[in-house]
Scaffold this active site. Structure first.
Site, PDB file in Angstrom:
ATOM      1  CB  SER A  97       7.141  16.506   3.907  1.00  0.00           C
ATOM      2  OG  SER A  97       6.710  17.845   3.841  1.00  0.00           O
TER       3      SER A  97
HETATM    4  N1  SAH Z   1       3.648  19.636   0.320  1.00  0.00           N
HETATM    5  C1  SAH Z   1       4.949  19.788  -0.307  1.00  0.00           C
HETATM    6  C2  SAH Z   1       5.977  20.234   0.709  1.00  0.00           C
HETATM    7  C3  SAH Z   1       6.478  21.544   0.329  1.00  0.00           C
HETATM    8  S1  SAH Z   1       7.483  22.430   1.479  1.00  0.00           S
HETATM    9  C4  SAH Z   1       5.383  18.535  -1.022  1.00  0.00           C
HETATM   10  O1  SAH Z   1       4.690  17.513  -0.920  1.00  0.00           O
HETATM   11  O2  SAH Z   1       6.380  18.556  -1.728  1.00  0.00           O
HETATM   12  C5  SAH Z   1       6.426  23.822   1.780  1.00  0.00           C
HETATM   13  C6  SAH Z   1       6.013  24.632   0.588  1.00  0.00           C
HETATM   14  O3  SAH Z   1       5.199  25.699   1.069  1.00  0.00           O
HETATM   15  C7  SAH Z   1       7.156  25.286  -0.174  1.00  0.00           C
HETATM   16  O4  SAH Z   1       7.103  24.908  -1.516  1.00  0.00           O
HETATM   17  C8  SAH Z   1       6.905  26.778   0.018  1.00  0.00           C
HETATM   18  O5  SAH Z   1       7.273  27.549  -1.104  1.00  0.00           O
HETATM   19  C9  SAH Z   1       5.407  26.806   0.242  1.00  0.00           C
HETATM   20  N2  SAH Z   1       4.907  28.007   0.910  1.00  0.00           N
HETATM   21  C10 SAH Z   1       5.504  28.738   1.894  1.00  0.00           C
HETATM   22  N3  SAH Z   1       4.717  29.766   2.263  1.00  0.00           N
HETATM   23  C11 SAH Z   1       3.589  29.688   1.491  1.00  0.00           C
HETATM   24  C12 SAH Z   1       2.405  30.489   1.390  1.00  0.00           C
HETATM   25  N4  SAH Z   1       2.210  31.560   2.155  1.00  0.00           N
HETATM   26  N5  SAH Z   1       1.458  30.097   0.503  1.00  0.00           N
HETATM   27  C13 SAH Z   1       1.638  29.011  -0.283  1.00  0.00           C
HETATM   28  N6  SAH Z   1       2.743  28.229  -0.251  1.00  0.00           N
HETATM   29  C14 SAH Z   1       3.702  28.567   0.627  1.00  0.00           C
END
Ligand code: SAH
Length: 211
Positions: free
Chosen positions: A61
């Site tokens: 993000s």
């Molecule tokens: N917090 C992260 C941002 C990641 S983007 C950072 O600091 O880098 C969102 C993430 O959510 C992605 O990696 C995606 O694979 C994950 N995601 C999507 N649906 C999900 C679910 N149902 N359970 C767990 N993770 C999920």
């Protein structure tokens, strides 16, 4: 990077329901090295106030959004917090600087394993990661003082509300991939009822999974 984050926070504070960012959040953002969490070929952009690709169609993000979400969930020392969407592990590291224990769930196995290994190698002993569908939370570790969802959901997952302590706060982007999403603050009252407020329009990758 922090100059831009603070400028964004000031610019949006009148409608994002707060007064800038707390000192604890700013200190954590200054301490955690974001270049550790982005792919090597993008490290030159690690301290730009922008989201970046981390593989598998996912993103780390934008730093301002990380700061804002961390601030609005109001985590503090002593808290046990849950993050859905470990991704790169960057947000989990920021939370680990503030809260006492962090639980983070990622649905894409290679991303979850990589982030878990990275957080361990950086010395974060207070972060537990697992691969799974975060929609269902982490019941064995519940209840949590605060919960953060870092992928956009169509609704607030009921299991997460259940796993939030009375008086606890959840920050979650709601909406679909191609329409305006809003970052929401969900507060669970002492009587178990829930109050929901909009913080800011945002754009996140979708929450996937089987629900
Ligand atoms: N917090 C992260 C941002 C990641 S983007 C950072 O600091 O880098 C969102 C993430 O959510 C992605 O990696 C995606 O694979 C994950 N995601 C999507 N649906 C999900 C679910 N149902 N359970 C767990 N993770 C999920």
């Amino acid at each position: 990077m922090m100059e831009e984050v603070l400028a964004d926070a000031a610019y949006t504070s009148s409608y994002s329901g707060g007064s800038g960012l707390s000192p604890g959040v700013i200190a954590a953002m200054e301490k955690v090295e974001r270049h550790r969490f982005v792919p090597g070929w993008l490290s030159a952009f690690a301290y730009h106030n922008r989201p970046l690709p981390i593989g598998y169609g996912q993103t780390i993000s934008q730093p301002f959004i990380v700061a804002l979400m961390t601030d609005r969930m109001r985590a503090k020392a002593g808290d046990k917090v849950l993050e859905i969407g470990t991704g790169s592990g960057y947000q989990a590291a920021i939370l680990a600087e503030i809260a006492s224990s962090v639980y983070s769930i990622e649905i894409i196995e290679p991303l979850g394993k990589q982030a878990g290994g990275l957080l361990k190698s950086l010395g974060y002993r207070n972060v537990k990661t697992k691969v799974g569908d975060g929609y269902y939370g982490w019941p064995e570790a519940a209840p949590f003082d605060a919960i953060m969802v870092t992928a956009a959901a169509s609704h607030v997952p009921p299991p997460l509300i259940k796993q939030l302590k009375p008086g606890g706060r959840m920050v979650i982007p709601l909406g679909t991939q191609f329409m305006t999403q809003y970052l929401m603050l969900v507060e669970k009252q002492m009587d178990g009822s829930v109050i929901t407020r909009q913080i800011l329009p945002v754009r996140f990758v979708p929450l996937t999974g089987g629900h």
